[in-house]
Design a protein around this motif. Structure first.
Motif, PDB file in Angstrom:
ATOM      1  N   GLY A  65       0.834  -1.195   0.000  1.00 59.95           N
ATOM      2  CA  GLY A  65       0.000   0.000   0.000  1.00 59.95           C
ATOM      3  C   GLY A  65       0.864   1.238   0.000  1.00 59.95           C
ATOM      4  N   ILE A  66       0.257   2.341   0.388  1.00 57.93           N
ATOM      5  CA  ILE A  66       0.970   3.617   0.409  1.00 57.93           C
ATOM      6  C   ILE A  66       1.778   3.708   1.704  1.00 57.93           C
ATOM      7  CG2 ILE A  66       0.740   6.123   0.414  1.00 57.93           C
ATOM      8  CD1 ILE A  66      -1.893   5.681  -1.187  1.00 57.93           C
ATOM      9  N   SER A  67       3.077   3.850   1.545  1.00 59.53           N
ATOM     10  CA  SER A  67       3.964   3.931   2.698  1.00 59.53           C
ATOM     11  C   SER A  67       3.682   5.206   3.484  1.00 59.53           C
ATOM     12  CB  SER A  67       5.421   3.930   2.243  1.00 59.53           C
ATOM     13  OG  SER A  67       6.267   4.274   3.323  1.00 59.53           O
ATOM     14  N   PRO A  68       3.464   5.096   4.791  1.00 55.07           N
ATOM     15  CA  PRO A  68       3.251   6.311   5.586  1.00 55.07           C
ATOM     16  C   PRO A  68       4.519   7.153   5.697  1.00 55.07           C
ATOM     17  CG  PRO A  68       3.353   4.374   7.005  1.00 55.07           C
ATOM     18  CD  PRO A  68       3.378   3.882   5.585  1.00 55.07           C
ATOM     19  N   ASN A  69       5.671   6.551   5.434  1.00 54.19           N
ATOM     20  CA  ASN A  69       6.940   7.284   5.538  1.00 54.19           C
ATOM     21  C   ASN A  69       7.272   8.069   4.282  1.00 54.19           C
ATOM     22  OD1 ASN A  69       7.334   6.181   8.097  1.00 54.19           O
ATOM     23  ND2 ASN A  69       8.344   4.381   7.246  1.00 54.19           N
ATOM     24  N   THR A  70       6.960   7.502   3.108  1.00 50.22           N
ATOM     25  CA  THR A  70       7.387   8.133   1.856  1.00 50.22           C
ATOM     26  C   THR A  70       6.232   8.605   0.979  1.00 50.22           C
ATOM     27  OG1 THR A  70       7.381   6.048   0.630  1.00 50.22           O
ATOM     28  CG2 THR A  70       9.431   6.647   1.797  1.00 50.22           C
ATOM     29  N   GLY A  71       5.018   8.087   1.220  1.00 48.54           N
ATOM     30  CA  GLY A  71       3.881   8.413   0.366  1.00 48.54           C
ATOM     31  C   GLY A  71       3.893   7.645  -0.944  1.00 48.54           C
ATOM     32  N   GLN A  72       4.876   6.767  -1.116  1.00 49.33           N
ATOM     33  CA  GLN A  72       4.983   5.973  -2.337  1.00 49.33           C
ATOM     34  C   GLN A  72       4.283   4.632  -2.153  1.00 49.33           C
ATOM     35  OE1 GLN A  72       9.267   5.948  -2.283  1.00 49.33           O
ATOM     36  NE2 GLN A  72       9.380   7.479  -3.897  1.00 49.33           N
TER      37      GLN A  72
END
Length: 151
Positions: A65-72
């Protein structure tokens, strides 16, 4: 061709997911499934999926899913139970994940990382088109898959 279905982890199957195992020499490659399932509860942008084969047998677990750290968009975990390794389930699971992400329509890249000495993962991801980009602070290789058509 192997087929893997991505099924939500629920209260009905989470214990079976936690019972999946890796050979001793692979146990430092990914966090335990129990940890992965627990961790994902705190990140609503991450999906935890049981990997089910064409015979309705649980063969592995994925978190993406969408990484909470990078938004990727990121594949945070992919594990295939030791009884099912070497049979094409890892490839089929990654293809299913990439197809699901591509169907979203607004994601251009999928990222993941793996330990340098995890040769099976490196070979699989490279064969699917992931391109190594760098090493992260923990020393894992970071690779990216482009969902944008190459001219």
């Amino acid at each position: 061709m192997m087929i893997v279905n991505l099924v939500p982890v629920t209260r009905d199957n989470w214990q079976a997911c936690c019972a999946l195992s890796l050979p001793a020499e692979q146990q430092d490659f990914v966090a335990s499934n129990l940890y992965s399932i627990a961790e994902a509860q705190f990140y609503p942008t991450m999906q935890v999926r049981a990997l089910i084969n064409q015979s309705s047998t649980l063969v592995g677990l994925a978190v993406y899913g969408i990484s909470p750290n990078t938004g990727q968009y990121r594949v945070a975990r992919l594990m295939i139970d030791q009884a099912f390794q070497g049979q094409g389930y890892g490839r089929a699971a990654m293809q299913a994940i990439l197809a699901e992400v591509a169907a979203l329509g607004d994601v251009d890249q999928v990222w993941l990382s793996y330990r340098e000495h995890n040769h099976a993962a490196r070979n699989l991801y490279q064969s699917l088109g992931f391109q190594e980009q760098s090493c992260d602070p923990a020393g894992r290789i970071v690779a990216m898959y482009s969902l944008v058509a190459q001219d």
